[in-house]
Design a protein around this motif. Structure first.
Motif, PDB file in Angstrom:
ATOM      1  N   ALA A  19       0.834  -1.210   0.000  1.00  0.00           N
ATOM      2  CA  ALA A  19       0.000   0.000   0.000  1.00  0.00           C
ATOM      3  C   ALA A  19       0.870   1.261   0.000  1.00  0.00           C
ATOM      4  O   ALA A  19       0.551   2.243  -0.679  1.00  0.00           O
ATOM      5  N   GLU A  20       1.971   1.227   0.714  1.00  0.00           N
ATOM      6  CA  GLU A  20       2.868   2.382   0.738  1.00  0.00           C
ATOM      7  C   GLU A  20       3.560   2.586  -0.611  1.00  0.00           C
ATOM      8  O   GLU A  20       3.798   3.723  -1.020  1.00  0.00           O
ATOM      9  N   ILE A  21       3.866   1.490  -1.285  1.00  0.00           N
ATOM     10  CA  ILE A  21       4.439   1.610  -2.625  1.00  0.00           C
ATOM     11  C   ILE A  21       3.413   2.241  -3.565  1.00  0.00           C
ATOM     12  O   ILE A  21       3.726   3.158  -4.323  1.00  0.00           O
ATOM     13  N   PRO A  40      -0.169  -4.706 -14.395  1.00  0.00           N
ATOM     14  CA  PRO A  40       0.880  -5.713 -14.242  1.00  0.00           C
ATOM     15  C   PRO A  40       2.290  -5.144 -14.323  1.00  0.00           C
ATOM     16  O   PRO A  40       3.255  -5.894 -14.287  1.00  0.00           O
ATOM     17  N   MET A  41       2.441  -3.819 -14.398  1.00  0.00           N
ATOM     18  CA  MET A  41       3.781  -3.229 -14.512  1.00  0.00           C
ATOM     19  C   MET A  41       4.367  -2.772 -13.185  1.00  0.00           C
ATOM     20  O   MET A  41       5.460  -2.220 -13.162  1.00  0.00           O
ATOM     21  N   LEU A  42       3.702  -3.017 -12.082  1.00  0.00           N
ATOM     22  CA  LEU A  42       4.289  -2.735 -10.776  1.00  0.00           C
ATOM     23  C   LEU A  42       5.254  -3.867 -10.466  1.00  0.00           C
ATOM     24  O   LEU A  42       4.849  -5.035 -10.399  1.00  0.00           O
ATOM     25  N   LEU A  43       6.518  -3.539 -10.283  1.00  0.00           N
ATOM     26  CA  LEU A  43       7.555  -4.559 -10.151  1.00  0.00           C
ATOM     27  C   LEU A  43       8.242  -4.545  -8.792  1.00  0.00           C
ATOM     28  O   LEU A  43       9.359  -5.036  -8.651  1.00  0.00           O
ATOM     29  N   LEU A  44       7.586  -4.004  -7.786  1.00  0.00           N
ATOM     30  CA  LEU A  44       8.107  -3.995  -6.419  1.00  0.00           C
ATOM     31  C   LEU A  44       7.075  -4.622  -5.496  1.00  0.00           C
ATOM     32  O   LEU A  44       5.889  -4.354  -5.623  1.00  0.00           O
ATOM     33  N   ASP A  45       7.534  -5.449  -4.556  1.00  0.00           N
ATOM     34  CA  ASP A  45       6.640  -6.056  -3.566  1.00  0.00           C
ATOM     35  C   ASP A  45       6.682  -5.338  -2.227  1.00  0.00           C
ATOM     36  O   ASP A  45       5.686  -5.258  -1.534  1.00  0.00           O
ATOM     37  N   GLU A  46       7.866  -4.853  -1.851  1.00  0.00           N
ATOM     38  CA  GLU A  46       7.994  -4.176  -0.558  1.00  0.00           C
ATOM     39  C   GLU A  46       9.219  -3.276  -0.548  1.00  0.00           C
ATOM     40  O   GLU A  46      10.142  -3.453  -1.343  1.00  0.00           O
ATOM     41  N   ILE A  47       9.179  -2.310   0.355  1.00  0.00           N
ATOM     42  CA  ILE A  47      10.330  -1.440   0.591  1.00  0.00           C
ATOM     43  C   ILE A  47      11.015  -1.977   1.841  1.00  0.00           C
ATOM     44  O   ILE A  47      10.410  -2.041   2.911  1.00  0.00           O
ATOM     45  N   VAL A  48      12.275  -2.364   1.696  1.00  0.00           N
ATOM     46  CA  VAL A  48      13.036  -2.935   2.810  1.00  0.00           C
ATOM     47  C   VAL A  48      13.593  -1.833   3.687  1.00  0.00           C
ATOM     48  O   VAL A  48      13.501  -1.886   4.915  1.00  0.00           O
ATOM     49  N   SER A  49      14.200  -0.811   3.066  1.00  0.00           N
ATOM     50  CA  SER A  49      14.737   0.323   3.818  1.00  0.00           C
ATOM     51  C   SER A  49      14.742   1.549   2.922  1.00  0.00           C
ATOM     52  O   SER A  49      14.797   1.446   1.697  1.00  0.00           O
ATOM     53  N   LEU A  64      12.296   6.402  -4.325  1.00  0.00           N
ATOM     54  CA  LEU A  64      13.255   7.301  -3.691  1.00  0.00           C
ATOM     55  C   LEU A  64      12.908   8.765  -3.934  1.00  0.00           C
ATOM     56  O   LEU A  64      13.047   9.605  -3.052  1.00  0.00           O
ATOM     57  N   LEU A  65      12.404   9.059  -5.142  1.00  0.00           N
ATOM     58  CA  LEU A  65      12.072  10.444  -5.509  1.00  0.00           C
ATOM     59  C   LEU A  65      10.614  10.800  -5.258  1.00  0.00           C
ATOM     60  O   LEU A  65      10.174  11.886  -5.612  1.00  0.00           O
ATOM     61  N   SER A  66       9.864   9.908  -4.639  1.00  0.00           N
ATOM     62  CA  SER A  66       8.412  10.089  -4.541  1.00  0.00           C
ATOM     63  C   SER A  66       8.000  11.336  -3.756  1.00  0.00           C
ATOM     64  O   SER A  66       7.015  11.982  -4.118  1.00  0.00           O
ATOM     65  N   ASN A  91      19.015   9.330   0.385  1.00  0.00           N
ATOM     66  CA  ASN A  91      19.595   9.132  -0.942  1.00  0.00           C
ATOM     67  C   ASN A  91      19.694   7.667  -1.357  1.00  0.00           C
ATOM     68  O   ASN A  91      20.412   7.342  -2.298  1.00  0.00           O
ATOM     69  N   ARG A  92      18.967   6.773  -0.657  1.00  0.00           N
ATOM     70  CA  ARG A  92      19.068   5.339  -0.965  1.00  0.00           C
ATOM     71  C   ARG A  92      17.791   4.627  -0.565  1.00  0.00           C
ATOM     72  O   ARG A  92      17.192   4.931   0.469  1.00  0.00           O
ATOM     73  N   VAL A  93      17.375   3.687  -1.411  1.00  0.00           N
ATOM     74  CA  VAL A  93      16.228   2.843  -1.093  1.00  0.00           C
ATOM     75  C   VAL A  93      16.570   1.411  -1.488  1.00  0.00           C
ATOM     76  O   VAL A  93      17.296   1.185  -2.459  1.00  0.00           O
ATOM     77  N   VAL A  94      16.063   0.467  -0.709  1.00  0.00           N
ATOM     78  CA  VAL A  94      16.201  -0.955  -1.035  1.00  0.00           C
ATOM     79  C   VAL A  94      14.798  -1.552  -1.042  1.00  0.00           C
ATOM     80  O   VAL A  94      14.047  -1.389  -0.071  1.00  0.00           O
ATOM     81  N   CYS A  95      14.457  -2.195  -2.138  1.00  0.00           N
ATOM     82  CA  CYS A  95      13.142  -2.832  -2.296  1.00  0.00           C
ATOM     83  C   CYS A  95      13.337  -4.322  -2.553  1.00  0.00           C
ATOM     84  O   CYS A  95      14.460  -4.780  -2.800  1.00  0.00           O
TER      85      CYS A  95
END
Length: 141
Positions: free
Chosen positions: A4-6, A15-24, A69-71, A28-32
């Motif tokens: 939901a946050e994504i 079908p073009m959403l290619l992220l399941d979760e944000i890890v951190s 990251l830029l959201s 200046n950095r994001v891990v999904c």
């Protein structure tokens, strides 16, 4: 962070959403994270007897992490992130149905309305894809 946050952060949808979760997530950095399921539409033709995640999908997943990251700036300016350039793309490992990857995007520089990012996809802790890319924020119409 949840799906939901994504969905609140970026304009991409199945079908073009290619992220399941944000890890951190840092300034200046994001891990999904993404698990590639056998039902994904691109496996039907890439390749029926030996399904692989297409390289363009790996690049898109990394750019979507960059959009997360830029959201905040995109939402504050009523803009959407748009890819402007890909550079130095390298594919180092094949990703197959059932594989879970970590997707990292780093903001390296900003010049006016252009955001310069680097990204990588890790599978089992090893690089599967690396790239540099530029994102511009385009006004919503």
């Amino acid at each position: 962070m949840s799906l939901a946050e994504i969905l609140d952060s970026i304009p991409h949808r199945p079908p073009m959403l290619l992220l399941d979760e944000i890890v951190s997530r840092e300034t200046n950095r994001v891990v999904c994270r993404k698990t590639f399921r056998a039902e994904e539409f691109y496996f039907q033709g890439h390749y029926p007897d030996y399904p692989l995640v297409p390289g363009v999908i790996l690049c898109e997943a990394t750019m979507q992490a960059g959009a997360v990251l830029l959201s905040e700036v995109a939402q504050a300016t009523n803009c959407v992130p748009v890819a402007g350039r890909l550079n130095d793309v390298k594919f180092k490992r094949m990703i197959r149905p059932g594989d879970t990857v970590e997707i990292e995007a780093n903001l390296d520089d900003r010049v006016s309305d252009a955001y310069f990012l680097s990204g990588k996809i890790l599978h089992e802790g090893k690089p599967a894809c690396t790239l540099n890319f530029v994102v511009k924020l385009a006004p919503k119409q």
